[in-house]
Write a protein that holds these residues in place. Structure first.
Motif, PDB file in Angstrom:
ATOM      1  N   LEU A 129      49.713  39.425  21.358  1.00 28.53           N
ATOM      2  CA  LEU A 129      49.941  38.559  22.660  1.00 28.53           C
ATOM      3  C   LEU A 129      50.552  39.656  23.759  1.00 28.53           C
ATOM      4  N   ALA A 130      51.464  40.574  23.539  1.00 24.51           N
ATOM      5  CA  ALA A 130      51.626  41.465  24.632  1.00 24.51           C
ATOM      6  C   ALA A 130      50.449  42.364  24.942  1.00 24.51           C
ATOM      7  N   ASP A 131      49.524  42.763  24.111  1.00 22.00           N
ATOM      8  CA  ASP A 131      48.619  43.616  24.662  1.00 22.00           C
ATOM      9  C   ASP A 131      47.678  42.625  25.490  1.00 22.00           C
ATOM     10  N   SER A 132      47.311  41.311  25.058  1.00 26.50           N
ATOM     11  CA  SER A 132      46.528  40.559  25.975  1.00 26.50           C
ATOM     12  C   SER A 132      47.179  40.235  27.237  1.00 26.50           C
ATOM     13  N   LEU A 133      48.473  40.127  27.240  1.00 28.84           N
ATOM     14  CA  LEU A 133      49.222  39.874  28.481  1.00 28.84           C
ATOM     15  C   LEU A 133      49.027  41.229  29.356  1.00 28.84           C
ATOM     16  N   ARG A 134      49.219  42.422  28.851  1.00 29.00           N
ATOM     17  CA  ARG A 134      48.854  43.450  29.677  1.00 29.00           C
ATOM     18  C   ARG A 134      47.670  43.504  30.543  1.00 29.00           C
ATOM     19  N   MET A 135      46.679  43.134  29.541  1.00 27.98           N
ATOM     20  CA  MET A 135      45.202  43.299  30.015  1.00 27.98           C
ATOM     21  C   MET A 135      45.175  41.984  31.194  1.00 27.98           C
ATOM     22  N   ARG A 136      45.764  40.850  30.807  1.00 28.67           N
ATOM     23  CA  ARG A 136      45.556  39.887  31.611  1.00 28.67           C
ATOM     24  C   ARG A 136      46.022  40.206  33.083  1.00 28.67           C
ATOM     25  N   ILE A 137      47.346  40.887  33.245  1.00 27.30           N
ATOM     26  CA  ILE A 137      48.337  40.952  34.514  1.00 27.30           C
ATOM     27  C   ILE A 137      47.658  42.282  35.005  1.00 27.30           C
ATOM     28  N   ALA A 138      46.996  43.285  34.155  1.00 29.35           N
ATOM     29  CA  ALA A 138      46.391  44.324  35.068  1.00 29.35           C
ATOM     30  C   ALA A 138      45.247  44.102  35.822  1.00 29.35           C
ATOM     31  N   GLY A 139      44.260  42.972  35.215  1.00 26.94           N
ATOM     32  CA  GLY A 139      43.029  42.757  35.657  1.00 26.94           C
ATOM     33  C   GLY A 139      43.445  41.723  36.914  1.00 26.94           C
ATOM     34  N   GLY A 140      44.405  40.896  36.860  1.00 27.86           N
ATOM     35  CA  GLY A 140      44.676  39.856  38.005  1.00 27.86           C
ATOM     36  C   GLY A 140      45.543  40.086  39.071  1.00 27.86           C
ATOM     37  N   SER A 141      46.323  41.284  38.925  1.00 33.84           N
ATOM     38  CA  SER A 141      47.589  41.506  39.780  1.00 33.84           C
ATOM     39  C   SER A 141      46.983  42.198  41.056  1.00 33.84           C
ATOM     40  N   ALA A 142      47.664  41.817  42.238  1.00 32.40           N
ATOM     41  CA  ALA A 142      47.302  42.335  43.498  1.00 32.40           C
ATOM     42  C   ALA A 142      48.422  43.263  43.801  1.00 32.40           C
ATOM     43  N   PRO A 143      48.373  44.278  44.442  1.00 33.33           N
ATOM     44  CA  PRO A 143      49.525  44.961  45.154  1.00 33.33           C
ATOM     45  C   PRO A 143      50.266  44.191  45.849  1.00 33.33           C
ATOM     46  N   SER A 144      51.728  44.572  45.830  1.00 36.99           N
ATOM     47  CA  SER A 144      52.532  43.615  46.542  1.00 36.99           C
ATOM     48  C   SER A 144      52.654  43.873  47.728  1.00 36.99           C
ATOM     49  N   THR A 145      52.280  45.240  48.320  1.00 41.81           N
ATOM     50  CA  THR A 145      52.261  45.538  49.669  1.00 41.81           C
ATOM     51  C   THR A 145      51.030  46.297  49.784  1.00 41.81           C
ATOM     52  N   PRO A 146      50.522  45.982  51.151  1.00 39.92           N
ATOM     53  CA  PRO A 146      49.361  46.507  51.626  1.00 39.92           C
ATOM     54  C   PRO A 146      49.302  47.805  51.586  1.00 39.92           C
TER      55      PRO A 146
END
Length: 176
Positions: free
Chosen positions: A112-129
């Motif tokens: 679950l941790a590995d899948s979550l990491r992959m999910r948030i790595a692929g879908g996260s945007a940088p918080s500051t431009p």
């Protein structure tokens, strides 16, 4: 039950402490959501069911009533896994808060941790431009290789079965 829930339940090593939650899982409101991974653990005041869906991470529990705490993927900043001999703790950092789900079976928690990491790595945007040079567009071969690598990681971590791996691999290769 639903096929996605049945498939996720079949991968659980134990349902002790979450049978009621499993039966009531289809009642948790999410439109178009599918369950990908389930794990039984302890969060807050008791045992419950942790569900990774295609939309969010949800902890579902409650003896007399139903309590649901969800973590949308775009709010999760990081995930930490700490495993012992048989059990471990998944720590989710979301919107400045920290949630610890304890007593997760080691194999399910790590997957679950590995899948979550992959999910948030692929879908996260940088918080500051930031100013960045655009990366070259991936070629179709790069995309296929990336999809196959991700599929292999999912199989290795136990998120998908060997049969699911073969079916999805065939579909990817057929798209060439």
């Amino acid at each position: 039950m639903r096929p996605d829930i049945d498939a996720a339940v079949s991968k659980l090593s134990s349902t002790i402490g979450a049978k009621r939650e499993i039966q009531r899982l289809p009642e948790v409101p999410w439109e178009g959501g599918t369950v990908e991974i389930l794990a039984v653990g302890v969060y807050g005041k008791g045992n419950g069911l942790l569900a990774m869906t295609n939309q969010r991470l949800v902890f579902f529990h409650g003896l007399l009533g139903q309590q649901v705490e969800d973590f949308p993927y775009d709010r999760i900043s990081s995930v930490q896994w700490s495993g012992g001999m048989l059990l471990g703790t998944l720590t989710v950092f979301a919107s400045g808060n920290k949630a610890e789900i304890k007593q997760l079976p080691k194999d399910q928690g790590k997957a679950l941790a590995d899948s979550l990491r992959m999910r948030i790595a692929g879908g996260s945007a940088p918080s500051t431009p930031t100013l960045a040079v655009p990366a070259p567009a991936p070629t179709p071969a790069d995309d296929i290789a990336s999809r196959l690598a991700t599929l292999d990681q999912l199989r290795t971590s136990g998120v998908i079965t060997e049969e699911e791996y073969r079916d999805r691999r065939t579909k990817i290769l057929d798209s060439l």
